[in-house]
Design a protein around this motif. Structure first.
Motif, PDB file in Angstrom:
ATOM      1  N   ASN A  76       0.819  -1.212   0.000  1.00 33.20           N
ATOM      2  CA  ASN A  76       0.000   0.000   0.000  1.00 33.20           C
ATOM      3  C   ASN A  76       0.856   1.266   0.000  1.00 33.20           C
ATOM      4  OD1 ASN A  76      -2.571   1.212  -0.004  1.00 33.20           O
ATOM      5  ND2 ASN A  76      -2.548   1.502   2.213  1.00 33.20           N
ATOM      6  N   ASN A  77       2.091   1.157  -0.495  1.00 30.44           N
ATOM      7  CA  ASN A  77       2.983   2.308  -0.435  1.00 30.44           C
ATOM      8  C   ASN A  77       2.531   3.458  -1.320  1.00 30.44           C
ATOM      9  OD1 ASN A  77       3.627   0.687  -2.699  1.00 30.44           O
ATOM     10  ND2 ASN A  77       5.599   1.708  -2.906  1.00 30.44           N
ATOM     11  N   TRP A  78       1.667   3.167  -2.301  1.00 29.13           N
ATOM     12  CA  TRP A  78       1.125   4.212  -3.160  1.00 29.13           C
ATOM     13  C   TRP A  78      -0.365   4.460  -2.888  1.00 29.13           C
ATOM     14  CZ3 TRP A  78       4.354   7.142  -5.944  1.00 29.13           C
ATOM     15  CH2 TRP A  78       5.610   6.621  -6.252  1.00 29.13           C
ATOM     16  N   GLY A  79      -0.899   3.827  -1.852  1.00 29.19           N
ATOM     17  CA  GLY A  79      -2.319   3.979  -1.567  1.00 29.19           C
ATOM     18  C   GLY A  79      -3.209   3.097  -2.413  1.00 29.19           C
ATOM     19  N   GLN A  80      -2.625   2.029  -2.996  1.00 31.33           N
ATOM     20  CA  GLN A  80      -3.388   1.183  -3.918  1.00 31.33           C
ATOM     21  C   GLN A  80      -4.472   0.349  -3.234  1.00 31.33           C
ATOM     22  OE1 GLN A  80      -0.001   1.128  -3.318  1.00 31.33           O
ATOM     23  NE2 GLN A  80       0.897  -0.767  -4.089  1.00 31.33           N
ATOM     24  N   LEU A  81      -4.468   0.315  -1.895  1.00 32.86           N
ATOM     25  CA  LEU A  81      -5.553  -0.393  -1.198  1.00 32.86           C
ATOM     26  C   LEU A  81      -6.798   0.489  -1.075  1.00 32.86           C
ATOM     27  CD1 LEU A  81      -3.710  -2.343   1.659  1.00 32.86           C
ATOM     28  CD2 LEU A  81      -3.957  -2.905  -0.775  1.00 32.86           C
ATOM     29  N   GLY A  82      -6.645   1.783  -1.273  1.00 37.23           N
ATOM     30  CA  GLY A  82      -7.797   2.672  -1.338  1.00 37.23           C
ATOM     31  C   GLY A  82      -8.437   3.016  -0.022  1.00 37.23           C
ATOM     32  N   ASN A  83      -7.725   2.801   1.083  1.00 38.43           N
ATOM     33  CA  ASN A  83      -8.316   3.034   2.409  1.00 38.43           C
ATOM     34  C   ASN A  83      -7.793   4.315   3.065  1.00 38.43           C
ATOM     35  OD1 ASN A  83      -5.722   2.044   2.799  1.00 38.43           O
ATOM     36  ND2 ASN A  83      -6.259   0.927   4.674  1.00 38.43           N
ATOM     37  N   ASN A  84      -7.299   5.245   2.234  1.00 32.61           N
ATOM     38  CA  ASN A  84      -6.798   6.530   2.717  1.00 32.61           C
ATOM     39  C   ASN A  84      -5.623   6.358   3.679  1.00 32.61           C
ATOM     40  OD1 ASN A  84      -6.776   9.328   2.681  1.00 32.61           O
ATOM     41  ND2 ASN A  84      -8.176   9.518   4.417  1.00 32.61           N
ATOM     42  N   ALA A  85      -4.800   5.361   3.390  1.00 29.09           N
ATOM     43  CA  ALA A  85      -3.609   5.106   4.206  1.00 29.09           C
ATOM     44  C   ALA A  85      -2.498   4.625   3.273  1.00 29.09           C
ATOM     45  CB  ALA A  85      -3.912   4.085   5.297  1.00 29.09           C
ATOM     46  N   TYR A  86      -1.303   4.439   3.855  1.00 33.25           N
ATOM     47  CA  TYR A  86      -0.166   3.963   3.070  1.00 33.25           C
ATOM     48  C   TYR A  86       0.512   2.781   3.745  1.00 33.25           C
ATOM     49  CZ  TYR A  86      -0.735   8.272   0.402  1.00 33.25           C
ATOM     50  OH  TYR A  86      -1.240   9.273  -0.379  1.00 33.25           O
ATOM     51  N   ASN A  87      -0.193   2.145   4.672  1.00 33.46           N
ATOM     52  CA  ASN A  87       0.377   0.994   5.369  1.00 33.46           C
ATOM     53  C   ASN A  87      -0.036  -0.292   4.674  1.00 33.46           C
ATOM     54  OD1 ASN A  87      -0.744   3.006   7.869  1.00 33.46           O
ATOM     55  ND2 ASN A  87       1.433   2.501   7.831  1.00 33.46           N
ATOM     56  N   ASN A  88       0.932  -1.194   4.505  1.00 35.55           N
ATOM     57  CA  ASN A  88       0.592  -2.511   3.974  1.00 35.55           C
ATOM     58  C   ASN A  88      -0.404  -3.208   4.898  1.00 35.55           C
ATOM     59  OD1 ASN A  88       2.537  -1.901   2.067  1.00 35.55           O
ATOM     60  ND2 ASN A  88       4.102  -3.243   2.968  1.00 35.55           N
ATOM     61  N   SER A  89      -1.157  -4.145   4.343  1.00 30.13           N
ATOM     62  CA  SER A  89      -2.108  -4.892   5.160  1.00 30.13           C
ATOM     63  C   SER A  89      -2.131  -6.347   4.722  1.00 30.13           C
ATOM     64  CB  SER A  89      -3.519  -4.311   5.047  1.00 30.13           C
ATOM     65  OG  SER A  89      -4.436  -5.061   5.812  1.00 30.13           O
ATOM     66  N   SER A  90      -2.009  -7.247   5.697  1.00 29.39           N
ATOM     67  CA  SER A  90      -2.053  -8.679   5.387  1.00 29.39           C
ATOM     68  C   SER A  90      -3.464  -9.234   5.499  1.00 29.39           C
ATOM     69  CB  SER A  90      -1.115  -9.447   6.319  1.00 29.39           C
ATOM     70  OG  SER A  90      -1.521  -9.297   7.672  1.00 29.39           O
ATOM     71  N   THR A  91      -4.436  -8.367   5.734  1.00 27.81           N
ATOM     72  CA  THR A  91      -5.849  -8.746   5.689  1.00 27.81           C
ATOM     73  C   THR A  91      -6.589  -7.734   4.832  1.00 27.81           C
ATOM     74  OG1 THR A  91      -6.355  -7.505   7.710  1.00 27.81           O
ATOM     75  CG2 THR A  91      -5.820  -9.852   7.957  1.00 27.81           C
ATOM     76  N   LEU A  92      -7.746  -8.103   4.346  1.00 28.83           N
ATOM     77  CA  LEU A  92      -8.524  -7.221   3.487  1.00 28.83           C
ATOM     78  C   LEU A  92      -9.000  -6.001   4.263  1.00 28.83           C
ATOM     79  CD1 LEU A  92     -10.725  -9.833   1.573  1.00 28.83           C
ATOM     80  CD2 LEU A  92      -8.716  -8.620   0.697  1.00 28.83           C
TER      81      LEU A  92
END
Length: 615
Positions: free
Chosen positions: A79-95
């Motif tokens: 999520n370093n570019w915000g590609q998870l779309g949750n208004n954050a930049y932290n990686n996530s190992s869960t949805l």
């Protein structure tokens, strides 16, 4: 693998996936249809609406996204570019939930993601340094951002650094990186920050996007591709390094689906085979060639129902609900329990019952019947969404996904992991669905049965029976099935010379009608008898009356009546005042004022009266 490679997943939006909106019946969960009714032996598919139930799944370069059955989008991984779309930049190992609703499809690229919404617009998020978000800038966004100028999108495709949208008029617009002509607008030097029309392309059925190329499926089973062609990924058989406008894929006439990998492309054909073309440095097109600029058939795949091309590997879903993958396997992305590349398809270990497959960058995922996900391969950023960052060469469960279905009375109906109920016996059961958070919704399911009604015609007479509701027409059709609980009225009609003498097996009888309620198998008999007419005449100069036993003759007024065959009829004469009965004729036996006849045929009897003097 510590160094991040450059590649693209097969993060396809494809055609819009229909999503049924249902009303929540519990906290964040709903079920549809409600209060359904089926027959014994029939099935009913129930759908659960929940943020735990995956509708479709897409593999990105280093992340995974899922469209949930409640039309939300959830993503895991880098999520370093915000590609998870949750208004954050932290990686996530869960949805985690992206900040949008009412999505109908989702696709994942290298470091960005896009979704088509129910209103025909499209939103993208993540990196944007070549304009891949499509908002007219080069500024990235950790939340979904509207793509400019799109309002009639029915499908799309997310590539490595570019995207394409299929519009309702079946034309295509693309945007993002365009140094290889992948936007398809005739230019190969200028990146596009907003959607651009693809030159000369109309009537498109579906789209896919690879690393630096794009392809369109046409309704006649042909395909056209554009963009980079350095390893033959356009499939046109040429040695051109790129094409900034669509070119036909050589020999392709029966394609039903396309999927673009980083430097290769694959097609599912109408006969269940798969053909691939392009780069083959890891066996991703399913043979030992260095590359192929024309489609070649993947050996060992004959019953595929879906295909998905990843960065340097490919997976196919087979009709038996298993999956096979081939190509690069450095981190277990083939799912066979090894890390050995394979140029021929290998079975994904322990995967059965799958209903979807998605190949990502260096990982792969499958959608299961209970709407849970299973993923395998590289997991350094948590893209397997199983709560850790450990690679897996076999499928692992995606955390927090899936639905559990139950029937309160399995003697009435059973239900499988996919929500398909089967009627077993007449009755009422409650169908319940529970998501991974423990939320529950339920609805009633009525199982009804078809019960058989048979009618018999009995006796020596002739007649017929009809029914309301229609179905029975006996003489010819004396058996029919009716929905349980139906009240059936049978009506008898005697033929000339016959009479209805009775019913058996009825719930109620009224004259010529018999009523039965179909709560079980029923048998009814209508008895008809043969009848003959007895005619009585009076002769002589005297007068009198004649009556019969059984009743019927009252002569006087009624001097003819029908009687059931073989009935013994006794006639009794009563002379008028001043008359006497002097004789009978036509009787079988007679005695004084009585005459007996057996009705073995039509009979005629005469009674003769004479007058006598009256003092």
């Amino acid at each position: 693998m510590n160094k991040k490679p450059i590649f693209v997943a097969a993060g396809l939006l494809g055609l819009v996936v229909p999503v049924v909106l249902v009303h929540a019946q519990g906290a964040g969960i709903g079920v549809t249809p409600t209060n359904a009714s089926i027959l014994v032996g029939q099935t009913q598919r129930f759908t659960g609406s929940s943020s735990s139930a995956i509708g479709t799944i897409a593999g990105g370069g280093y992340h995974t996204c899922a469209l949930m059955s409640d039309q939300s989008v959830r993503c895991a991984g880098e999520n370093n570019w915000g590609q998870l779309g949750n208004n954050a930049y932290n990686n996530s190992s869960t949805l985690v939930a992206a900040s949008l609703a009412a999505a109908v499809s989702v696709g994942a690229g290298i470091e960005h993601t896009c979704a088509v919404l129910a209103d025909g617009t499209m939103r993208c998020w993540g990196t944007n340094y070549v304009g891949q978000i499509g908002n007219g800038t080069m500024d990235g966004s950790p939340v979904p951002t509207p793509v400019q100028g799109l309002s009639t999108v029915i499908g799309g495709a997310v590539g490595g650094f570019h995207n394409c949208a299929l519009l309702s008029d079946k034309t295509v617009r693309c945007w993002g990186r365009n140094q290889d002509g992948q936007v398809g607008n005739g230019d190969s030097t200028t990146d596009a920050r907003t959607p651009q029309p693809v030159s000369g392309l109309t009537g498109v059925a579906a789209l896919t996007a690879g690393g630096y190329h794009s392809c369109a499926l046409m309704p006649d089973g042909t395909a056209k591709c554009w963009g980079r062609n350095s390893r033959g990924q356009l499939g046109d058989g040429s040695s051109l390094q790129l094409s900034s406008t669509p070119v036909p894929v050589s020999g392709m006439t029966t394609a039903v689906a396309l999927s673009g990998g980083f430097y290769h492309t694959c097609a599912l054909l109408r006969d269940g085979t798969v053909q691939c073309w392009g780069d083959n440095d890891s066996g991703q097109i399913g043979n030992t060639l260095a590359y192929s600029s024309v489609p070649v058939t993947v050996a060992g795949i004959s019953n595929a129902v879906a295909v998905s091309a990843g960065a340097y590997h490919t997976c196919a879903l087979l009709s038996d609900a298993t999956a096979r993958c081939w190509g690069r396997n450095t981190n277990g992305q083939l799912g066979d329990g090894t890390m050995t590349n394979s140029s021929s398809p290998v079975p994904v270990s322990g995967l059965s019952g799958a209903i979807g497959v998605a190949a990502g960058g260096i990982h792969s995922c499958a959608l299961m019947p209970d709407r849970s996900g299973r993923c395998w391969g590289w997991n350094i950023y948590g893209q397997l969404a199983n709560g850790n960052t450990t690679d897996s060469s076999i499928p692992v469960n995606v955390s927090g996904t899936g639905l559990t279905w139950t029937s309160s009375d399995t003697t009435v109906a059973t239900i499988d992991a996919s929500g398909r109920a089967t009627g077993v016996h007449r009755g009422l059961t409650t169908i319940s669905v529970t998501d991974s958070a423990g939320n529950t919704a339920s609805t009633a399911l009525t199982v009804r049965s078809l019960e058989s009604l048979s009618v018999a015609l009995a006796g020596a007479g002739v007649g017929s029976v009809s029914s309301s509701p229609a179905g029975i027409s006996c003489g010819t059709d004396c058996s029919e099935t009716y929905l349980d609980g139906t009240a059936v009225t049978l009506t008898a009609a005697a033929a000339p010379g016959s009479i209805l003498t009775g019913w058996t097996g009825c719930d109620a009888v009224a004259g010529l009608t018999c009523t039965v309620t179909m709560n079980t198998t029923r048998s009814v008999a209508a008895t008809f008898a043969r009848v003959y007419t007895l005619t009585v005449a009076k002769a002589g100069v005297g007068g009198g009356t004649i009556t019969s036993s059984p009743a019927g003759i009252s002569c006087g007024t009624a001097c003819a009546a029908p009687f059931i065959a073989d009935t013994n009829v006794t006639l009794t004469a009563v002379p008028n005042f001043g008359s006497v009965l002097v004789s009978w004729s036509g009787c079988d036996t007679s005695a004084d004022t009585t005459c007996t006849v057996k009705m073995s045929a039509a009979k005629s009897v005469t009674a003769t009266f004479v007058g006598v003097p009256v003092n």
